[in-house]
Design a protein around this motif. Structure first.
Motif, PDB file in Angstrom:
ATOM      1  N   ARG A  67       0.855  -1.189   0.000  1.00  0.00           N
ATOM      2  CA  ARG A  67       0.000   0.000   0.000  1.00  0.00           C
ATOM      3  C   ARG A  67       0.887   1.234   0.000  1.00  0.00           C
ATOM      4  O   ARG A  67       1.788   1.374   0.830  1.00  0.00           O
ATOM      5  CB  ARG A  67      -0.879  -0.033   1.252  1.00  0.00           C
ATOM      6  N   ASN A  81       6.376 -10.655 -16.622  1.00  0.00           N
ATOM      7  CA  ASN A  81       6.347 -11.829 -15.757  1.00  0.00           C
ATOM      8  C   ASN A  81       7.624 -11.977 -14.950  1.00  0.00           C
ATOM      9  O   ASN A  81       7.588 -12.382 -13.784  1.00  0.00           O
ATOM     10  CB  ASN A  81       6.105 -13.087 -16.596  1.00  0.00           C
ATOM     11  N   ARG A  99      11.968  -0.326  -4.853  1.00  0.00           N
ATOM     12  CA  ARG A  99      13.179   0.296  -4.309  1.00  0.00           C
ATOM     13  C   ARG A  99      14.404  -0.486  -4.716  1.00  0.00           C
ATOM     14  O   ARG A  99      15.464   0.065  -4.999  1.00  0.00           O
ATOM     15  CB  ARG A  99      13.067   0.398  -2.799  1.00  0.00           C
ATOM     16  N   LYS A 100      14.235  -1.821  -4.760  1.00  0.00           N
ATOM     17  CA  LYS A 100      15.359  -2.665  -5.167  1.00  0.00           C
ATOM     18  C   LYS A 100      15.726  -2.386  -6.618  1.00  0.00           C
ATOM     19  O   LYS A 100      16.894  -2.297  -6.971  1.00  0.00           O
ATOM     20  CB  LYS A 100      14.927  -4.120  -5.008  1.00  0.00           C
ATOM     21  N   ASP A 140      -5.295   8.010 -19.356  1.00  0.00           N
ATOM     22  CA  ASP A 140      -3.885   8.114 -19.734  1.00  0.00           C
ATOM     23  C   ASP A 140      -3.026   8.043 -18.487  1.00  0.00           C
ATOM     24  O   ASP A 140      -3.483   8.334 -17.384  1.00  0.00           O
ATOM     25  CB  ASP A 140      -3.638   9.458 -20.429  1.00  0.00           C
ATOM     26  N   ILE A 141      -1.755   7.704 -18.674  1.00  0.00           N
ATOM     27  CA  ILE A 141      -0.874   7.638 -17.501  1.00  0.00           C
ATOM     28  C   ILE A 141       0.206   8.710 -17.591  1.00  0.00           C
ATOM     29  O   ILE A 141       0.682   9.049 -18.670  1.00  0.00           O
ATOM     30  CB  ILE A 141      -0.225   6.261 -17.318  1.00  0.00           C
ATOM     31  N   TRP A 177       5.723   0.652 -15.740  1.00  0.00           N
ATOM     32  CA  TRP A 177       5.285   0.692 -17.142  1.00  0.00           C
ATOM     33  C   TRP A 177       6.410   0.155 -17.993  1.00  0.00           C
ATOM     34  O   TRP A 177       7.541   0.600 -17.872  1.00  0.00           O
ATOM     35  CB  TRP A 177       4.940   2.130 -17.512  1.00  0.00           C
ATOM     36  N   GLY A 200       2.615  -0.148 -24.580  1.00  0.00           N
ATOM     37  CA  GLY A 200       3.239  -0.625 -23.353  1.00  0.00           C
ATOM     38  C   GLY A 200       2.208  -1.142 -22.380  1.00  0.00           C
ATOM     39  O   GLY A 200       1.002  -1.115 -22.642  1.00  0.00           O
ATOM     40  N   PHE A 201       2.668  -1.603 -21.250  1.00  0.00           N
ATOM     41  CA  PHE A 201       1.789  -2.222 -20.265  1.00  0.00           C
ATOM     42  C   PHE A 201       2.121  -1.723 -18.867  1.00  0.00           C
ATOM     43  O   PHE A 201       3.283  -1.531 -18.525  1.00  0.00           O
ATOM     44  CB  PHE A 201       1.944  -3.750 -20.337  1.00  0.00           C
ATOM     45  N   LEU A 202       1.085  -1.520 -18.071  1.00  0.00           N
ATOM     46  CA  LEU A 202       1.233  -1.017 -16.706  1.00  0.00           C
ATOM     47  C   LEU A 202       0.847  -2.111 -15.733  1.00  0.00           C
ATOM     48  O   LEU A 202      -0.195  -2.737 -15.891  1.00  0.00           O
ATOM     49  CB  LEU A 202       0.309   0.188 -16.517  1.00  0.00           C
ATOM     50  N   ASP A 240      -5.222   9.069 -10.081  1.00  0.00           N
ATOM     51  CA  ASP A 240      -5.200   8.042  -9.056  1.00  0.00           C
ATOM     52  C   ASP A 240      -3.758   7.564  -8.902  1.00  0.00           C
ATOM     53  O   ASP A 240      -3.140   7.120  -9.876  1.00  0.00           O
ATOM     54  CB  ASP A 240      -6.101   6.872  -9.477  1.00  0.00           C
ATOM     55  N   GLY A 252       8.739  -2.670  -1.967  1.00  0.00           N
ATOM     56  CA  GLY A 252      10.116  -3.095  -1.724  1.00  0.00           C
ATOM     57  C   GLY A 252      10.828  -3.457  -3.008  1.00  0.00           C
ATOM     58  O   GLY A 252      12.008  -3.148  -3.211  1.00  0.00           O
ATOM     59  N   LEU A 253      10.106  -4.097  -3.934  1.00  0.00           N
ATOM     60  CA  LEU A 253      10.719  -4.476  -5.200  1.00  0.00           C
ATOM     61  C   LEU A 253      11.087  -3.240  -6.009  1.00  0.00           C
ATOM     62  O   LEU A 253      12.137  -3.191  -6.651  1.00  0.00           O
ATOM     63  CB  LEU A 253       9.769  -5.373  -5.999  1.00  0.00           C
ATOM     64  N   ARG A 303       3.919   1.063  -9.221  1.00  0.00           N
ATOM     65  CA  ARG A 303       3.493   0.826 -10.603  1.00  0.00           C
ATOM     66  C   ARG A 303       4.688   0.865 -11.536  1.00  0.00           C
ATOM     67  O   ARG A 303       5.561   1.706 -11.415  1.00  0.00           O
ATOM     68  CB  ARG A 303       2.499   1.897 -11.027  1.00  0.00           C
ATOM     69  N   ILE A 324      -2.788   7.570 -12.863  1.00  0.00           N
ATOM     70  CA  ILE A 324      -3.756   7.333 -13.936  1.00  0.00           C
ATOM     71  C   ILE A 324      -4.778   8.458 -13.876  1.00  0.00           C
ATOM     72  O   ILE A 324      -5.365   8.707 -12.814  1.00  0.00           O
ATOM     73  CB  ILE A 324      -4.460   5.983 -13.733  1.00  0.00           C
TER      74      ILE A 324
END
Lengths: 260, 441
Positions: free
Chosen positions: A92, A237, A193-194, A146-147, A223, A182-184, A116, A190-191, A221, A104
């Protein structure tokens, strides 16, 4: 745990801390004032930066999130005196000033867009907060959905967050409307920041597979855009799976893919 | 909370992917996600995971008077709830359209298909029948709630055991599970729902849509079928026009899928039965695996134990020998005697000494610090014993002081004891420091 006593902050670096733990800083006098410290370490000069997951309290630093305690040594610049923070894991997002996020567009209300960003409130973004935007020359954000990649100008618990797509010198520096293809998708904080760490292995290994464009938002998020749908799906993936894979498993998966 | 809006690029990408016959997670168009069934400790409780979509089902029963127009039939009650933890858009207490639609589908699938024999639920005609209640809770929404819910429902009903009942004339006895084994429900067949998502006005079709695919689909077709190829329910929503052969094709696919899923259910039920019979461990704690996040992986730290032995020896040689054991009984009053002088519990001391050491002696190895502590508590006890010249207090608990009653001396003793305690703590602390300095060298 006992309210009064705490543990020295240096002792806990790299270990798990829990909310409610008190970390004593070297400049703080001991609770038990009778003792003199012989050969005490030199008090750090400059400001100590108290990062996310920590708060100042009377005795020192109060931990507010559970995670690993990290420390950066004193260097030149603003954080002379070092910085402490807690690396915690959550999905969150809570808006923080200065964070670069992907939003978005949900509505256009007068002169502002409503975005959002995954927080409790929608963020507002003015038409004029784009590079080279004037009242006549509006940005090409026409359609709801749109993003946009921008950073927070105002983000506190009392007000609705505000975003801008220019930095302090008026240049866009990569922010603004993100392209149509593209894809969002969403991952944990945590990922992100990594992945944002300098010289991240995952991104280096992926870039050897196929060329792709990547935008990482601190709100979890991501993209991605690659040449074909198949390549984009593969990258999506792998990034989602990186959360639960160790480095060896990831290398194996990538080796299999580059062999194909 | 408001649901996260779907961005345009996601929509465009998903539609392009469907046209190229590609799905987000790499499945083929007619592939189902992995179905995992796990049972709880009680009969009639199970969790079904269809990919990341999770549904919890719980069956319970109660003896109630029957409906007046059906005096010889039991009552079935189905309820599906969308928990707010499943998706941000779900709010408690709000009857959304989706919820109504799902509940109706479950009812039609399980009640109208007459998969449960309600006549067998009758105990006394017109007076007492069993009411079977199935509660379904959606725990995580990743698409295709109806399939997961129907599988969970039928599995829970097959797994459930109701108490055994015997009727003798006017008397009805309900046996507890300890007296007689509970009895399973009588189930004729297992109807299972299979969902089909349609895109581009029915051109493309996907089985078992995930949450993203559901957001961009044009229409949904749900077929409930059992393994004997009997269609129990069929429903088309979204307003798409379907051609006859499309529907026939879908029903053929359904037959194949239902056969696979029914086999899986049978295996899961048998496994659970076997585990319970053999007395092994069953329940959610066993069957739901742990997932680990490796984002912050800490390497195991090596502890240097090279000179631990030498340090330990050093400390032991410097320590005072432990106190002697007094075997002679001390007679306080007629009828009250004491053997040995009990050591006052040192839990309070341990905490203080630990904290002081952590703050000061960071350089020393852990083993040395620990030895120090142990030695200290011994020392303080010996010291205290030599200083005390009053009757000793036996104390096991931290909170209460056990006082040996001597009638005329009672008030005086409590006062002096508290003084002694204060005196001791200050002396103890002082001596502790002294001893510590010695051990450090």
């Amino acid at each position: 745990m006992a309210a009064g006593r705490g543990v020295a902050a240096e002792a806990c670096v790299g270990q798990v801390v829990l909310p409610g733990d008190v970390l004593l800083l070297p400049t703080q006098p001991d609770e038990d004032g009778e003792r003199l410290r012989l050969g005490a370490s030199a008090a750090p000069r400059g400001r100590l930066l108290c990062g996310p997951g920590l708060r100042r309290c009377a005795a020192g630093l109060l931990v507010t999130k559970c995670g690993l305690l990290r420390h950066r040594q004193a260097g030149g610049g603003a954080a002379a005196g070092g910085a402490y923070w807690v690396d915690s894991q959550q999905k969150r997002y809570v808006p923080v000033k200065g964070d670069h996020v992907i939003g978005i567009v949900t509505a256009k209300a007068g002169d502002v867009f409503k975005l959002d960003v995954g927080g409790s409130e929608q963020a507002s973004l003015s038409y004029l907060a784009f590079e080279g935007a004037t009242k006549r020359n509006r940005p090409n954000v026409q359609v709801v959905g749109d993003i946009i990649y921008g950073q927070f100008l105002v983000a506190n618990k009392d007000m609705e967050p505000e975003m801008v797509c220019i930095d302090s010198s008026g240049r866009s520096s990569g922010m603004g409307l993100i392209g149509q293809d593209g894809f969002l998708f969403k991952v944990s904080l945590g990922l992100i920041r990594k992945l944002l760490a300098p010289k991240c292995e995952i991104i280096q290994e992926l870039s050897q597979l196929y060329p792709f464009e990547l935008v990482l938002g601190m709100n979890g998020r991501i993209w991605v855009k690659a040449k074909t749908v198949q390549q984009t799906l593969i990258i999506v993936n792998i990034l989602e799976a990186c959360e639960y894979m160790t480095a060896e498993q990831r290398k194996q998966a990538l080796a299999k893919l580059s062999g194909n | 909370m408001k649901a996260t809006p779907l961005s345009n690029c996601e929509r465009r990408f998903l539609l392009r992917a469907v046209e190229e016959r590609k799905r987000l997670d790499g499945r083929q168009c007619y592939d189902y996600r992995n179905v995992r069934i796990s049972f709880g400790a009680d009969y009639g409780c199970c969790i079904v995971e269809l990919g990341k979509t999770r549904v919890l089902a719980q069956v319970s029963c109660e003896l109630v008077p029957p409906k007046p127009n059906r005096p010889t039939e039991g009552i079935l009650f189905f309820n599906l709830e969308l928990s707010p933890m499943a998706a941000p858009g779900f709010e408690p207490g709000r009857q959304s359209e989706l919820l109504v639609k799902l509940n109706r589908l479950i009812e039609r699938c399980l009640r109208n298909s007459k998969c449960i024999d309600t006549e067998s639920l009758c105990v006394v005609a017109g007076e007492k029948v069993w009411q079977i209640r199935l509660d379904l809770h959606l725990l995580n929404h990743d698409g295709n709630i109806i399939d997961a819910a129907s599988i969970a429902g039928i599995v829970a009903l097959c797994h459930f055991r109701r108490p055994d009942v015997s009727v003798q004339g006017e008397e009805v006895t309900v046996y507890t599970p300890e007296e007689r084994d509970p009895v399973p429900l009588s189930i004729h067949h297992m109807p299972i729902c299979v969902s089909f998502a349609f895109f581009q006005q029915g051109t493309y079709l996907l089985v078992d849509p995930s949450e993203r695919e559901e957001r961009v689909m044009d229409g949904l077709l749900v077929i409930a079928m059992n393994k004997h190829h009997e269609i129990c329910t069929i429903q088309s929503s979204g307003g798409i026009m379907l051609v006859k052969d499309q529907v026939l094709r879908c029903s053929k696919i359904t037959a194949v899928k239902v056969a696979e899923i029914t086999e899986l259910i049978q295996k899961a039920l048998e496994n659970d039965q076997k585990v319970r019979k053999e007395g092994g461990k069953f329940g959610f704690a066993e069957s739901i695996p742990n997932q680990k996040i490796t984002t912050f992986k800490m390497e195991s730290a090596a502890v240097d134990t090279n000179n631990v032995e030498e340090q330990a020896e050093e400390i032991i040689t410097k320590a005072d020998p432990p106190s002697e054991v007094f075997a002679k009984p001390i007679l306080h009053t007629p009828g009250t005697a004491q053997i040995g002088e009990g050591i006052e519990n040192s839990w309070g001391d341990l905490e203080e000494s630990e904290r002081e050491e952590a703050a000061e002696e960071e350089g020393e190895s852990e083993a040395a610090a620990f030895e120090c502590q142990k030695m200290e508590t011994e020392d303080t006890s010996t010291m205290r014993e030599t200083k005390k010249d009053e009757p000793i207090v036996l104390s096991d608990s931290e909170e209460e002081e056990v006082v040996i009653l001597e009638p005329q001396e009672l008030p005086k003793k409590t006062r002096t004891q508290t003084n002694l305690k204060q005196e001791n703590t200050s002396k103890k602390a002082f001596n502790k420091r002294r001893r510590k300095k010695r051990a450090a060298h």
